[in-house]
Design an enzyme around this catalytic site. Sequence first.
Site, PDB file in Angstrom:
ATOM      1  N   LYS A 277       2.895   9.663   8.373  1.00  0.00           N
ATOM      2  CA  LYS A 277       1.991   9.450   9.505  1.00  0.00           C
ATOM      3  C   LYS A 277       2.454  10.011  10.859  1.00  0.00           C
ATOM      4  CE  LYS A 277      -0.883   5.719   7.816  1.00  0.00           C
ATOM      5  NZ  LYS A 277      -0.504   5.139   6.528  1.00  0.00           N
TER       6      LYS A 277
ATOM      7  N   ASP B 128       9.256   2.708   1.693  1.00  0.00           N
ATOM      8  CA  ASP B 128       8.085   3.464   2.142  1.00  0.00           C
ATOM      9  C   ASP B 128       7.953   3.267   3.655  1.00  0.00           C
ATOM     10  OD1 ASP B 128       5.585   4.368   2.886  1.00  0.00           O
ATOM     11  OD2 ASP B 128       4.547   3.536   1.139  1.00  0.00           O
TER      12      ASP B 128
ATOM     13  N   PHE C  43       0.853  -1.190   0.000  1.00  0.00           N
ATOM     14  CA  PHE C  43       0.000   0.000   0.000  1.00  0.00           C
ATOM     15  C   PHE C  43       0.885   1.235   0.000  1.00  0.00           C
ATOM     16  CE2 PHE C  43      -2.394   3.483   1.837  1.00  0.00           C
ATOM     17  CZ  PHE C  43      -3.543   3.460   1.059  1.00  0.00           C
TER      18      PHE C  43
HETATM   19  C1  LIG Z   1      -0.818   5.386   5.123  1.00  0.00           C
HETATM   20  C2  LIG Z   1       0.203   4.975   4.142  1.00  0.00           C
HETATM   21  C3  LIG Z   1       0.381   5.665   2.932  1.00  0.00           C
HETATM   22  C4  LIG Z   1      -0.512   6.808   2.517  1.00  0.00           C
HETATM   23  O1  LIG Z   1      -0.445   7.894   3.362  1.00  0.00           O
HETATM   24  P1  LIG Z   1      -1.556   9.068   3.264  1.00  0.00           P
HETATM   25  O2  LIG Z   1      -1.084  10.092   4.251  1.00  0.00           O
HETATM   26  O3  LIG Z   1      -2.867   8.457   3.613  1.00  0.00           O
HETATM   27  O4  LIG Z   1      -1.535   9.572   1.866  1.00  0.00           O
HETATM   28  C5  LIG Z   1       1.416   5.268   2.112  1.00  0.00           C
HETATM   29  N1  LIG Z   1       2.207   4.233   2.434  1.00  0.00           N
HETATM   30  C6  LIG Z   1       2.058   3.545   3.581  1.00  0.00           C
HETATM   31  C7  LIG Z   1       2.989   2.419   3.886  1.00  0.00           C
HETATM   32  C8  LIG Z   1       1.038   3.879   4.461  1.00  0.00           C
HETATM   33  O5  LIG Z   1       0.875   3.160   5.582  1.00  0.00           O
END
Ligand SMILES: *Cc1c(COP(=O)(O)O)cnc(C)c1O
Length: 432
Positions: A255, A226, A141
Amino acid sequence: MSVYEDFNLTKDFDKDYCLQVFAPLDVAFIKGKGSYLYDQSGRKYLDMIGGIAVNSLGHNHPALTSALKKQVSELIHCSNYYYIPQRSSLAYKLCRYSFADKCFFSNSGAEANEAAIKLARGYFYYKGEDRYEIITAKMSFHGRTMGTIAATGQEKFRKPFEPNLPGFKYVTYNNFDELEEAVTPNTAAVMLELIQGESGVHPADREYIKNVRKLCNEKGILLIIDEVQTGIGRTGRLFCYENYGITPDIMSLAKGLGGGVPIGATLCTAKVASGFKVGDHGTTFGGNPLACTAGNVVMDQFIDKDLLSTVNKTSSLLFAELQNLKNKYSTIASVRGMGLLIGIEFTPGISASLLRERLLSEGVLVSAIGTSTIRIAPPLNLSDADAKVFIKKLTKILKDQKKRPLSETAAYGSTALEPVKREDHIEKELEE
Ligand SMILES: *Cc1c(COP(=O)(O)O)cnc(C)c1O
């Protein structure tokens, strides 16, 4: 009564005026303190999900609240036309305590990943190499924008929005041979999470990540990690890659970085920084004084207050207690994760969303992922006492399984799922 006080009005207005993409639980919060949230009726809830790994310092943390209050009264926004001291300071801290040499600020995880993808392609463009393909993992994701859904290895996020951005390939997570086979002369980057958070808290194997790093070095491919969910102390290290004995070329954060204030960051090595020239990328809001103030306060909790040792202490306690529960209750299939990012998977048939509702009625907030996994990502400063409250409530629900089964089919029965009696809880609250 205003929409702020009347829960039914809140719900009605949401249904009438908000695009219905979220399916929220039946509650609205108006206040938070430490690891607790309070709803409109005054009932308190132990926040074991922390706004999905966002409220890293809990709610209304004195250092964060006071720094933000001060900053709001001085300057909220001024644009990247000018130098911003708060941005300079946060960039320094992030680079000083990571592999990175350079940093770009945005407003979210998706934006941080967009910048990472653009930077990787820009890097090879300026090198004069025809490399644009990005290999990502199935069940990954990376966000909701057109670029990051293309990176996300789950068809359900992409299908309604085709045609998707081309140039992405998806390989099975933790399968090195498959990844190696997917490499072509056009491969620019491999983009991975070290713990797949949104699809069930699945950590990468150490050997796998080491091999991926080695392959990238051999082939001149960039490794994008990521860390939007795993970064900023979540896994017991400041960044999760430290658990793997490797360093990435590009890393995205978001986050937990702002402790609740929206902020994203894309970090890279000096070499990769050549992928962006002046004007190649930008943002109106990113790096603003308010968001960077939040980022600075959060980073200072690690630099000056040793927040990491709290994370590791609480994490050991939770993993030990959960392992204990797993030994006692055969409905727990596995306990996964690192630090304070933990997935508890139940045996097939147990409904994670039902369990989440049961916990909600016990005054505990978690998230449900997939059909049978619940995820916790509580504030990093969660106290041992509150960690034990969570274990106690979860134990109670598991103990009750015989009387109140946790399977979805049972939920349709008349007695299995009792609605939350809001008044009871208020009374309890008053008694406490
Ligand atoms: C939450 C998340 C995203 C997206 O972040 P947003 O602030 O919602 O755009 C991307 N990569 C990972 C691994 C995430 O957990």
